[in-house]
Scaffold this motif. Structure first.
Motif, PDB file in Angstrom:
ATOM      1  N   LEU A   1       0.825  -1.203   0.000  1.00 33.87           N
ATOM      2  CA  LEU A   1       0.000   0.000   0.000  1.00 33.87           C
ATOM      3  C   LEU A   1       0.864   1.261   0.000  1.00 33.87           C
ATOM      4  O   LEU A   1       0.602   2.214  -0.742  1.00 33.87           O
ATOM      5  CB  LEU A   1      -0.934  -0.021   1.203  1.00 33.87           C
ATOM      6  CG  LEU A   1      -2.078   0.959   1.226  1.00 33.87           C
ATOM      7  CD1 LEU A   1      -2.944   0.836  -0.006  1.00 33.87           C
ATOM      8  CD2 LEU A   1      -2.913   0.755   2.481  1.00 33.87           C
ATOM      9  N   GLU A   2       1.902   1.267   0.805  1.00 38.53           N
ATOM     10  CA  GLU A   2       2.833   2.403   0.842  1.00 38.53           C
ATOM     11  C   GLU A   2       3.515   2.593  -0.512  1.00 38.53           C
ATOM     12  O   GLU A   2       3.635   3.720  -1.008  1.00 38.53           O
ATOM     13  CB  GLU A   2       3.885   2.215   1.935  1.00 38.53           C
ATOM     14  CG  GLU A   2       3.371   2.413   3.342  1.00 38.53           C
ATOM     15  CD  GLU A   2       2.964   3.865   3.616  1.00 38.53           C
ATOM     16  OE1 GLU A   2       3.620   4.795   3.103  1.00 38.53           O
ATOM     17  OE2 GLU A   2       1.986   4.057   4.342  1.00 38.53           O
TER      18      GLU A   2
ATOM     19  N   LEU B   1       3.985   5.540  -5.659  1.00 40.23           N
ATOM     20  CA  LEU B   1       3.944   5.549  -7.126  1.00 40.23           C
ATOM     21  C   LEU B   1       2.878   6.515  -7.644  1.00 40.23           C
ATOM     22  O   LEU B   1       3.106   7.225  -8.627  1.00 40.23           O
ATOM     23  CB  LEU B   1       3.680   4.148  -7.654  1.00 40.23           C
ATOM     24  CG  LEU B   1       4.844   3.173  -7.597  1.00 40.23           C
ATOM     25  CD1 LEU B   1       4.384   1.772  -8.002  1.00 40.23           C
ATOM     26  CD2 LEU B   1       5.978   3.637  -8.493  1.00 40.23           C
ATOM     27  N   ALA B   2       1.722   6.539  -6.990  1.00 39.39           N
ATOM     28  CA  ALA B   2       0.651   7.443  -7.421  1.00 39.39           C
ATOM     29  C   ALA B   2       1.083   8.897  -7.275  1.00 39.39           C
ATOM     30  O   ALA B   2       0.858   9.722  -8.172  1.00 39.39           O
ATOM     31  CB  ALA B   2      -0.620   7.170  -6.615  1.00 39.39           C
ATOM     32  N   ILE B   3       1.722   9.222  -6.163  1.00 39.42           N
ATOM     33  CA  ILE B   3       2.186  10.590  -5.936  1.00 39.42           C
ATOM     34  C   ILE B   3       3.288  10.944  -6.927  1.00 39.42           C
ATOM     35  O   ILE B   3       3.283  12.031  -7.519  1.00 39.42           O
ATOM     36  CB  ILE B   3       2.649  10.773  -4.476  1.00 39.42           C
ATOM     37  CG1 ILE B   3       1.445  10.635  -3.533  1.00 39.42           C
ATOM     38  CG2 ILE B   3       3.351  12.108  -4.278  1.00 39.42           C
ATOM     39  CD1 ILE B   3       1.804  10.522  -2.065  1.00 39.42           C
ATOM     40  N   GLU B   4       4.193  10.012  -7.147  1.00 41.37           N
ATOM     41  CA  GLU B   4       5.274  10.251  -8.110  1.00 41.37           C
ATOM     42  C   GLU B   4       4.727  10.474  -9.524  1.00 41.37           C
ATOM     43  O   GLU B   4       5.200  11.343 -10.261  1.00 41.37           O
ATOM     44  CB  GLU B   4       6.237   9.057  -8.104  1.00 41.37           C
ATOM     45  CG  GLU B   4       7.419   9.223  -9.027  1.00 41.37           C
ATOM     46  CD  GLU B   4       8.321   7.992  -9.008  1.00 41.37           C
ATOM     47  OE1 GLU B   4       8.953   7.737 -10.050  1.00 41.37           O
ATOM     48  OE2 GLU B   4       8.376   7.293  -7.977  1.00 41.37           O
ATOM     49  N   ALA B   5       3.707   9.699  -9.888  1.00 40.43           N
ATOM     50  CA  ALA B   5       3.107   9.830 -11.220  1.00 40.43           C
ATOM     51  C   ALA B   5       2.438  11.190 -11.408  1.00 40.43           C
ATOM     52  O   ALA B   5       2.252  11.640 -12.541  1.00 40.43           O
ATOM     53  CB  ALA B   5       2.087   8.715 -11.446  1.00 40.43           C
ATOM     54  N   CYS B   6       2.115  11.843 -10.296  1.00 36.60           N
ATOM     55  CA  CYS B   6       1.476  13.170 -10.359  1.00 36.60           C
ATOM     56  C   CYS B   6       2.466  14.274 -10.012  1.00 36.60           C
ATOM     57  O   CYS B   6       2.091  15.320  -9.462  1.00 36.60           O
ATOM     58  CB  CYS B   6       0.261  13.190  -9.434  1.00 36.60           C
ATOM     59  SG  CYS B   6      -1.070  12.132 -10.022  1.00 36.60           S
ATOM     60  N   GLY B   7       3.726  14.040 -10.292  1.00 37.63           N
ATOM     61  CA  GLY B   7       4.752  15.054 -10.093  1.00 37.63           C
ATOM     62  C   GLY B   7       5.018  15.396  -8.639  1.00 37.63           C
ATOM     63  O   GLY B   7       5.462  16.500  -8.336  1.00 37.63           O
ATOM     64  N   GLY B   8       4.725  14.475  -7.744  1.00 38.10           N
ATOM     65  CA  GLY B   8       4.976  14.715  -6.319  1.00 38.10           C
ATOM     66  C   GLY B   8       3.845  15.439  -5.609  1.00 38.10           C
ATOM     67  O   GLY B   8       3.943  15.719  -4.421  1.00 38.10           O
TER      68      GLY B   8
ATOM     69  N   ARG C   1      -2.196  15.972  -3.601  1.00 35.75           N
ATOM     70  CA  ARG C   1      -3.586  16.353  -3.900  1.00 35.75           C
ATOM     71  C   ARG C   1      -3.972  15.915  -5.314  1.00 35.75           C
ATOM     72  O   ARG C   1      -5.061  15.389  -5.536  1.00 35.75           O
ATOM     73  CB  ARG C   1      -3.765  17.855  -3.738  1.00 35.75           C
ATOM     74  CG  ARG C   1      -5.176  18.337  -3.950  1.00 35.75           C
ATOM     75  CD  ARG C   1      -5.299  19.826  -3.595  1.00 35.75           C
ATOM     76  NE  ARG C   1      -6.612  20.321  -3.838  1.00 35.75           N
ATOM     77  CZ  ARG C   1      -7.651  20.171  -3.025  1.00 35.75           C
ATOM     78  NH1 ARG C   1      -7.502  19.511  -1.901  1.00 35.75           N
ATOM     79  NH2 ARG C   1      -8.833  20.667  -3.323  1.00 35.75           N
ATOM     80  N   GLU C   2      -3.087  16.094  -6.278  1.00 39.62           N
ATOM     81  CA  GLU C   2      -3.357  15.656  -7.640  1.00 39.62           C
ATOM     82  C   GLU C   2      -3.456  14.134  -7.712  1.00 39.62           C
ATOM     83  O   GLU C   2      -4.267  13.596  -8.476  1.00 39.62           O
ATOM     84  CB  GLU C   2      -2.283  16.173  -8.599  1.00 39.62           C
ATOM     85  CG  GLU C   2      -2.360  17.665  -8.842  1.00 39.62           C
ATOM     86  CD  GLU C   2      -3.700  18.103  -9.445  1.00 39.62           C
ATOM     87  OE1 GLU C   2      -4.177  17.464 -10.401  1.00 39.62           O
ATOM     88  OE2 GLU C   2      -4.273  19.096  -8.946  1.00 39.62           O
ATOM     89  N   ALA C   3      -2.662  13.439  -6.929  1.00 42.95           N
ATOM     90  CA  ALA C   3      -2.727  11.971  -6.901  1.00 42.95           C
ATOM     91  C   ALA C   3      -4.081  11.510  -6.370  1.00 42.95           C
ATOM     92  O   ALA C   3      -4.682  10.587  -6.920  1.00 42.95           O
ATOM     93  CB  ALA C   3      -1.593  11.409  -6.041  1.00 42.95           C
ATOM     94  N   VAL C   4      -4.575  12.159  -5.328  1.00 41.47           N
ATOM     95  CA  VAL C   4      -5.891  11.806  -4.779  1.00 41.47           C
ATOM     96  C   VAL C   4      -6.973  12.047  -5.824  1.00 41.47           C
ATOM     97  O   VAL C   4      -7.853  11.206  -6.037  1.00 41.47           O
ATOM     98  CB  VAL C   4      -6.186  12.591  -3.481  1.00 41.47           C
ATOM     99  CG1 VAL C   4      -7.638  12.423  -3.058  1.00 41.47           C
ATOM    100  CG2 VAL C   4      -5.259  12.156  -2.358  1.00 41.47           C
ATOM    101  N   LYS C   5      -6.916  13.181  -6.505  1.00 41.58           N
ATOM    102  CA  LYS C   5      -7.905  13.485  -7.534  1.00 41.58           C
ATOM    103  C   LYS C   5      -7.859  12.448  -8.655  1.00 41.58           C
ATOM    104  O   LYS C   5      -8.904  11.997  -9.137  1.00 41.58           O
ATOM    105  CB  LYS C   5      -7.704  14.897  -8.074  1.00 41.58           C
ATOM    106  CG  LYS C   5      -8.062  15.958  -7.045  1.00 41.58           C
ATOM    107  CD  LYS C   5      -7.938  17.404  -7.433  1.00 41.58           C
ATOM    108  CE  LYS C   5      -7.245  17.823  -8.626  1.00 41.58           C
ATOM    109  NZ  LYS C   5      -7.113  19.284  -8.804  1.00 41.58           N
ATOM    110  N   ALA C   6      -6.670  12.058  -9.067  1.00 45.55           N
ATOM    111  CA  ALA C   6      -6.532  11.061 -10.131  1.00 45.55           C
ATOM    112  C   ALA C   6      -7.109   9.717  -9.693  1.00 45.55           C
ATOM    113  O   ALA C   6      -7.780   9.027 -10.477  1.00 45.55           O
ATOM    114  CB  ALA C   6      -5.065  10.905 -10.522  1.00 45.55           C
TER     115      ALA C   6
END
Length: 70
Positions: A14-15, A20-27, A30-35
């Motif tokens: 999970l971590e 990976l999700a945060i990295e995919a959204c440029g760090g 908030r954008e990772a959560v939205k995606a």
């Protein structure tokens, strides 16, 4: 057959997935959560489509089970 409760996710996996999700959204967390919300909504709509009556191989299934035996 009873439905079992979902198992707890592996904390390490999970971590790693969150990283990976945060990295995919440029760090940007908030954008990772939205995606992830958008992806979840897509999957929910797809599941509704697949679970809808008549989806089975493109034919309409009878709504009343007694029709199956006629």
């Amino acid at each position: 057959m009873p439905i079992s409760a979902p198992s707890q996710p592996d904390p390490d996996r999970l971590e790693a997935a969150a990283d990976l999700a945060i990295e995919a959204c440029g760090g940007d967390a908030r954008e990772a959560v939205k995606a992830l919300i958008v992806a979840n909504e897509f999957l929910e709509r797809r599941l509704e489509e697949l679970a809808s009556p008549g989806y089975a191989r493109g034919r309409v299934l009878p709504r009343d089970r007694k029709d199956w035996y006629d």
